[in-house]
Design an enzyme around this catalytic site. Sequence first.
Site: not given
Length: 237
Positions: A7, A18, A43, A50, A70, A190-191, A213
Amino acid sequence: MTKLSVNINKIATLRNARGGNVPNLLQVAKDIQQFGGQGITIHPRPDERHIRYQDARDLKPIVYTEYNIEGNPQHNFIDLVLECKPTQVTLVPDAIGAITSSAGWDTVSHKSYLTEVVQEFQRNDIRVSIFVDPILKMIEGAKEVGTDRIELYTEAFAHQYSLGNKGGILPYVEASKLANDLGLGINAGHDLSLDNIQFFKQNIPNLLEVSIGHALISEAIYLGLENVVNMYLNKLK
């Protein structure tokens, strides 16, 4: 071997902080694949904080491995996925403004809606995965919806593992056994991190793909992106 889909949301977060095009999201996607990554995940969220919707379009000709998009299947997201035609779409019940995903779908209460969305993507030759908690009723509901795969939401496992409680894997083992019995493919995310990924992989039968990710990019700050991608690949063998 379980496939690693990276990810790249955090790369987009750094770029957007930036302005300009540093780091170059498209080049990073190319590099990850060259380093051995077997997929690219994005995602996009409605506020585009993002990943931008244009990023999804620009990545389409760049990603020659598996392309996974996603998101919450609202109208703009559905239109984007149908335009980009990724390998896979992962449906996630994100609330607008959520920092990150925090729960899987209630596949029973949302059966009608999810069935309609799944069928639309499948008609367009896009594999569908539904983000779910390791709750047997929700996995049975996912089967009823007609999805190709589920993605197990692994935050609870990762938290318990960090506390030294390896028993936190048990609901995921039971969920994966049921998914296998029902003929559902199994993804997870996830995590997940270098600390816990090997243990998770070893305990989940027929785990097809993990999407990682935040941890991977954070680890890469210290260890280097190419090195970290290959460290994950070694743990997923």
